[in-house]
Design an enzyme around this catalytic site. Structure first.
Site, PDB file in Angstrom:
ATOM      1  N   HIS A  61     -16.830   4.245  -0.111  1.00 36.09           N
ATOM      2  CA  HIS A  61     -15.529   4.385  -1.199  1.00 36.09           C
ATOM      3  C   HIS A  61     -14.503   4.624  -0.551  1.00 36.09           C
ATOM      4  O   HIS A  61     -13.764   5.910  -0.242  1.00 36.09           O
ATOM      5  CB  HIS A  61     -15.530   6.261  -1.239  1.00 36.09           C
ATOM      6  CG  HIS A  61     -17.053   5.870  -2.133  1.00 36.09           C
ATOM      7  ND1 HIS A  61     -18.352   7.130  -2.960  1.00 36.09           N
ATOM      8  CD2 HIS A  61     -17.586   4.505  -3.472  1.00 36.09           C
ATOM      9  CE1 HIS A  61     -19.159   6.285  -3.742  1.00 36.09           C
ATOM     10  NE2 HIS A  61     -18.929   5.098  -4.167  1.00 36.09           N
ATOM     11  N   CYS A  89      -1.998  -0.526   0.700  1.00 33.71           N
ATOM     12  CA  CYS A  89      -1.035  -0.260  -0.756  1.00 33.71           C
ATOM     13  C   CYS A  89      -1.851  -0.312  -1.593  1.00 33.71           C
ATOM     14  O   CYS A  89      -2.833  -1.723  -1.715  1.00 33.71           O
ATOM     15  CB  CYS A  89       0.345  -1.081  -0.276  1.00 33.71           C
ATOM     16  SG  CYS A  89       1.422  -1.357  -1.887  1.00 33.71           S
ATOM     17  N   CYS A 105       0.029  -4.137  -2.961  1.00 33.72           N
ATOM     18  CA  CYS A 105      -0.420  -6.030  -2.471  1.00 33.72           C
ATOM     19  C   CYS A 105      -2.120  -5.843  -1.230  1.00 33.72           C
ATOM     20  O   CYS A 105      -2.595  -6.866  -0.334  1.00 33.72           O
ATOM     21  CB  CYS A 105       0.636  -6.055  -2.242  1.00 33.72           C
ATOM     22  SG  CYS A 105       1.460  -4.934  -0.492  1.00 33.72           S
ATOM     23  N   CYS A 151       6.144   1.074   0.357  1.00 40.52           N
ATOM     24  CA  CYS A 151       4.538  -0.612   1.207  1.00 40.52           C
ATOM     25  C   CYS A 151       6.130  -0.897   1.792  1.00 40.52           C
ATOM     26  O   CYS A 151       7.178  -1.353   1.271  1.00 40.52           O
ATOM     27  CB  CYS A 151       3.995  -0.934  -0.606  1.00 40.52           C
ATOM     28  SG  CYS A 151       3.491  -2.878   0.874  1.00 40.52           S
ATOM     29  N   CYS A 163       5.384  -4.613  -0.275  1.00 43.70           N
ATOM     30  CA  CYS A 163       5.637  -5.901  -1.423  1.00 43.70           C
ATOM     31  C   CYS A 163       7.365  -4.652  -2.009  1.00 43.70           C
ATOM     32  O   CYS A 163       7.367  -4.504  -2.754  1.00 43.70           O
ATOM     33  CB  CYS A 163       4.800  -5.810  -2.643  1.00 43.70           C
ATOM     34  SG  CYS A 163       3.791  -3.495  -2.993  1.00 43.70           S
TER      35      CYS A 163
HETATM   36 ZN   LIG Z   1       2.651  -3.284  -1.150  1.00 41.38          ZN
END
Ligand SMILES: [Zn+2]
Length: 208
Positions: free
Chosen positions: A22, A30, A33, A69, A72
């Site tokens: 988990h 992120c 991505c 992030c 991205c």
């Molecule tokens: Zn990302």
């Protein structure tokens, strides 16, 4: 199944030997991505960018700004835990498929065995795999675990995990191998008591 990352703090077990089904609170990634960020950097950004609703940190900002992030640019970086209804890590399925068929022993510890798919490991293991349940109460009967004398492959060790595993380590002669300087204090104190008792018993045997 736990997400606290405690096993990483108190053992020298290589990270690749553990599958955090988990996810884990001691990593950040992120959601968009999948990029895994540096966790210390993530913690620093949380301190600098996220307001403190408990109001215990005077240096926290008044308003929150997103943590972006690095890959991205989306504001979707969070601790790498699996939220309810989210997918489990691919690694869980890969390891279950590749490792389970050769498992001699499956140890099930401190769980209600009610959450799927983690609980499916219990019946996906081959019929030759011995199963040890360490828990305060019997669990998993609906998944085929048998308790009592009629069971040929299932064993039940009732009690708190710390106590049961100390007992097991004692039987195996491994007590002194546990790195107690890394254990949480509650476990370390149980271990010290057990070692002291073992040494007292040994002295008694030598004297008599
Ligand atoms: Zn990302």
């Amino acid at each position: 199944q736990n997400i606290d990352g405690l096993e990483g703090q108190c053992t020298d077990l290589p990270r690749e030997k553990v599958v955090a089904v988990h996810g884990s609170m001691d990593q950040a990634s992120c959601e968009m991505c999948g990029e895994k960020g540096d966790f210390d950097e993530f913690c620093k950004e949380v301190e600098e960018k996220i307001k403190d609703i408990s109001k215990s940190d005077d240096s926290a900002p008044e308003i929150s700004t997103p943590i972006l992030c690095k890959m991205c640019g989306c504001a979707t970086v969070k601790p790498s835990i699996v939220l309810f209804r989210s997918n489990l890590p691919r690694e869980f399925y890969d390891r279950a498929r590749e490792d389970l068929p050769t498992a001699d022993l499956l140890i099930v510890v401190g769980t209600s065995l009610t959450v799927s798919p983690a609980n499916t490991l219990v019946y996906r293991a081959p019929s030759t795999t011995l199963r040890l349940v360490v828990n305060n109460e019997p669990v998993g009967t609906r998944l085929g675990i048998q308790y009592g004398p009629e069971s040929s492959r299932d064993f039940f060790a009732q009690g708190f995990c710390d106590n049961v595993f100390l007992e097991l380590m004692d039987h195996l002669g491994w007590l002194k191998d546990i790195a107690h300087d890394k254990l949480p204090e509650a476990s370390a104190s149980l271990l010290r008591e057990r070692l002291a008792r073992a040494s007292a018993e040994k002295n008694n045997v030598l004297r008599s």
